[in-house]
Write a protein that holds these residues in place. Structure first.
Motif, PDB file in Angstrom:
ATOM      1  N   ASP A   1     -18.598  33.093 -61.902  1.00 49.48           N
ATOM      2  CA  ASP A   1     -19.862  33.815 -62.366  1.00 49.48           C
ATOM      3  C   ASP A   1     -20.339  34.625 -60.915  1.00 49.48           C
ATOM      4  N   ASP A   2     -19.756  34.581 -59.914  1.00 50.15           N
ATOM      5  CA  ASP A   2     -20.235  35.377 -58.593  1.00 50.15           C
ATOM      6  C   ASP A   2     -19.685  36.837 -58.637  1.00 50.15           C
ATOM      7  N   PHE A   3     -20.464  37.688 -58.547  1.00 45.80           N
ATOM      8  CA  PHE A   3     -20.115  39.015 -58.469  1.00 45.80           C
ATOM      9  C   PHE A   3     -19.896  39.700 -57.115  1.00 45.80           C
ATOM     10  N   CYS A   4     -19.565  38.731 -56.321  1.00 46.25           N
ATOM     11  CA  CYS A   4     -19.250  39.195 -54.893  1.00 46.25           C
ATOM     12  C   CYS A   4     -20.112  40.369 -54.336  1.00 46.25           C
ATOM     13  N   THR A   5     -21.367  40.256 -54.652  1.00 44.69           N
ATOM     14  CA  THR A   5     -22.085  41.560 -54.027  1.00 44.69           C
ATOM     15  C   THR A   5     -23.188  41.164 -53.041  1.00 44.69           C
ATOM     16  N   GLY A   6     -22.797  39.819 -52.386  1.00 43.93           N
ATOM     17  CA  GLY A   6     -23.710  39.718 -51.117  1.00 43.93           C
ATOM     18  C   GLY A   6     -24.440  38.248 -51.437  1.00 43.93           C
ATOM     19  N   HIS A   7     -24.478  37.729 -50.553  1.00 46.96           N
ATOM     20  CA  HIS A   7     -25.518  36.243 -50.451  1.00 46.96           C
ATOM     21  C   HIS A   7     -26.746  36.575 -51.239  1.00 46.96           C
ATOM     22  N   ARG A   8     -27.303  35.472 -51.827  1.00 46.49           N
ATOM     23  CA  ARG A   8     -28.625  35.460 -52.220  1.00 46.49           C
ATOM     24  C   ARG A   8     -29.362  33.959 -51.615  1.00 46.49           C
ATOM     25  N   ASP A   9     -30.406  34.309 -51.348  1.00 38.93           N
ATOM     26  CA  ASP A   9     -31.271  33.073 -50.588  1.00 38.93           C
ATOM     27  C   ASP A   9     -31.385  31.737 -51.663  1.00 38.93           C
ATOM     28  N   GLY A  10     -30.773  30.885 -51.157  1.00 35.75           N
ATOM     29  CA  GLY A  10     -30.792  29.521 -52.070  1.00 35.75           C
ATOM     30  C   GLY A  10     -29.559  29.279 -52.747  1.00 35.75           C
ATOM     31  N   ALA A  11     -28.837  30.558 -52.883  1.00 40.52           N
ATOM     32  CA  ALA A  11     -27.627  30.424 -54.006  1.00 40.52           C
ATOM     33  C   ALA A  11     -26.551  29.440 -53.100  1.00 40.52           C
ATOM     34  N   PRO A  12     -25.506  29.088 -53.789  1.00 42.06           N
ATOM     35  CA  PRO A  12     -24.479  28.274 -53.241  1.00 42.06           C
ATOM     36  C   PRO A  12     -23.457  29.269 -52.444  1.00 42.06           C
ATOM     37  N   PHE A  13     -22.544  28.619 -51.556  1.00 44.20           N
ATOM     38  CA  PHE A  13     -21.869  29.576 -51.070  1.00 44.20           C
ATOM     39  C   PHE A  13     -20.607  28.818 -50.338  1.00 44.20           C
ATOM     40  N   TRP A  14     -19.550  29.528 -49.896  1.00 44.31           N
ATOM     41  CA  TRP A  14     -18.547  28.870 -49.355  1.00 44.31           C
ATOM     42  C   TRP A  14     -18.762  28.640 -47.841  1.00 44.31           C
ATOM     43  N   LYS A  15     -18.945  27.514 -47.563  1.00 44.97           N
ATOM     44  CA  LYS A  15     -19.129  27.219 -45.899  1.00 44.97           C
ATOM     45  C   LYS A  15     -18.328  26.783 -45.259  1.00 44.97           C
ATOM     46  N   VAL A  16     -17.974  27.022 -43.991  1.00 44.27           N
ATOM     47  CA  VAL A  16     -16.900  26.757 -43.148  1.00 44.27           C
ATOM     48  C   VAL A  16     -17.103  25.836 -42.220  1.00 44.27           C
ATOM     49  N   TRP A  17     -16.149  24.924 -41.997  1.00 46.80           N
ATOM     50  CA  TRP A  17     -16.077  23.593 -41.190  1.00 46.80           C
ATOM     51  C   TRP A  17     -15.256  23.547 -40.168  1.00 46.80           C
ATOM     52  N   ARG A  18     -15.233  22.971 -39.105  1.00 46.26           N
ATOM     53  CA  ARG A  18     -14.192  22.504 -38.024  1.00 46.26           C
ATOM     54  C   ARG A  18     -14.378  21.314 -37.657  1.00 46.26           C
ATOM     55  N   VAL A  19     -13.245  20.895 -37.356  1.00 49.45           N
ATOM     56  CA  VAL A  19     -13.271  19.392 -36.858  1.00 49.45           C
ATOM     57  C   VAL A  19     -13.517  19.288 -35.269  1.00 49.45           C
ATOM     58  N   GLY A  20     -14.375  18.414 -35.123  1.00 50.81           N
ATOM     59  CA  GLY A  20     -14.882  18.031 -33.652  1.00 50.81           C
ATOM     60  C   GLY A  20     -14.564  16.800 -33.471  1.00 50.81           C
ATOM     61  N   VAL A  21     -14.802  16.113 -32.176  1.00 48.43           N
ATOM     62  CA  VAL A  21     -14.491  14.773 -31.547  1.00 48.43           C
ATOM     63  C   VAL A  21     -15.701  14.023 -31.374  1.00 48.43           C
ATOM     64  N   ASP A  22     -15.526  12.847 -31.328  1.00 47.88           N
ATOM     65  CA  ASP A  22     -16.693  12.073 -30.534  1.00 47.88           C
ATOM     66  C   ASP A  22     -17.947  12.102 -31.476  1.00 47.88           C
ATOM     67  N   PRO A  23     -17.730  11.690 -32.710  1.00 48.02           N
ATOM     68  CA  PRO A  23     -16.441  11.159 -33.561  1.00 48.02           C
ATOM     69  C   PRO A  23     -15.764  12.144 -34.021  1.00 48.02           C
ATOM     70  N   LEU A  24     -14.453  11.749 -34.461  1.00 47.27           N
ATOM     71  CA  LEU A  24     -13.829  12.661 -35.205  1.00 47.27           C
ATOM     72  C   LEU A  24     -14.391  13.143 -36.424  1.00 47.27           C
ATOM     73  N   ALA A  25     -14.882  14.296 -36.755  1.00 46.87           N
ATOM     74  CA  ALA A  25     -15.594  14.458 -38.064  1.00 46.87           C
ATOM     75  C   ALA A  25     -15.702  15.922 -38.163  1.00 46.87           C
ATOM     76  N   TRP A  26     -16.073  16.436 -39.381  1.00 49.64           N
ATOM     77  CA  TRP A  26     -16.221  17.804 -39.670  1.00 49.64           C
ATOM     78  C   TRP A  26     -17.882  18.479 -38.969  1.00 49.64           C
ATOM     79  N   ARG A  27     -17.655  19.627 -38.570  1.00 44.59           N
ATOM     80  CA  ARG A  27     -18.881  20.123 -37.818  1.00 44.59           C
ATOM     81  C   ARG A  27     -18.945  21.533 -38.791  1.00 44.59           C
ATOM     82  N   GLU A  28     -20.110  21.784 -39.157  1.00 46.23           N
ATOM     83  CA  GLU A  28     -20.597  22.824 -39.775  1.00 46.23           C
ATOM     84  C   GLU A  28     -20.453  24.047 -38.794  1.00 46.23           C
ATOM     85  N   SER A  29     -19.854  25.103 -39.230  1.00 43.10           N
ATOM     86  CA  SER A  29     -19.809  26.443 -38.171  1.00 43.10           C
ATOM     87  C   SER A  29     -20.901  27.205 -38.439  1.00 43.10           C
ATOM     88  N   ARG A  30     -21.969  27.144 -37.810  1.00 43.51           N
ATOM     89  CA  ARG A  30     -23.381  27.940 -37.817  1.00 43.51           C
ATOM     90  C   ARG A  30     -22.936  29.178 -36.918  1.00 43.51           C
TER      91      ARG A  30
END
Length: 118
Positions: A43-72
């Motif tokens: 249902d996303d028309f792919c015309t840009g992000h909207r405040d408060g709307a869900p989106f595809w977030k990118v994550w990377r793995v970091g160490v100490d501890p080994l865990a996902w880190r949000e890419s900001r």
């Protein structure tokens, strides 16, 4: 995947998944963001992000501890660096959502750690 994709968007595009990028015509003019993966969300028309709307977030793995880190990054997945042998993930949800799998559930090589980036 062999070689270095360079950034998270390139890695995703090389994954073989159906990727649709946004047009950038929304309130932020954010072109090149990940709008749909494998047709979702339909249902996303792919015309840009909207405040408060869900989106595809990118994550990377970091160490100490080994865990996902949000890419900001402000530049979206194209601005998230991926080193050879690294692990990057995408999850759809709100700004506060978390990855639903652990890095250990994704990586099958015992003792794997994220590689240092030159």
């Amino acid at each position: 995947m062999a070689g270095s994709p360079g950034d998270a968007r390139t890695a995703l595009e090389r994954s073989g998944l159906d990727v649709r990028l946004g047009s950038g015509s929304g309130p932020y003019g954010d072109s090149g963001y990940v709008c749909r993966l494998e047709g979702l969300p339909a249902d996303d028309f792919c015309t840009g992000h909207r405040d408060g709307a869900p989106f595809w977030k990118v994550w990377r793995v970091g160490v100490d501890p080994l865990a996902w880190r949000e890419s900001r990054t402000q530049g979206g997945p194209g601005a998230v660096r991926v080193c050879p042998g690294g692990l990057v993930g995408f999850a759809f949800g709100s700004k506060t959502s978390q990855m639903t799998v652990t890095p250990e559930q994704v990586v099958t090589r015992p003792g794997w750690l994220p590689p240092p980036c030159p």
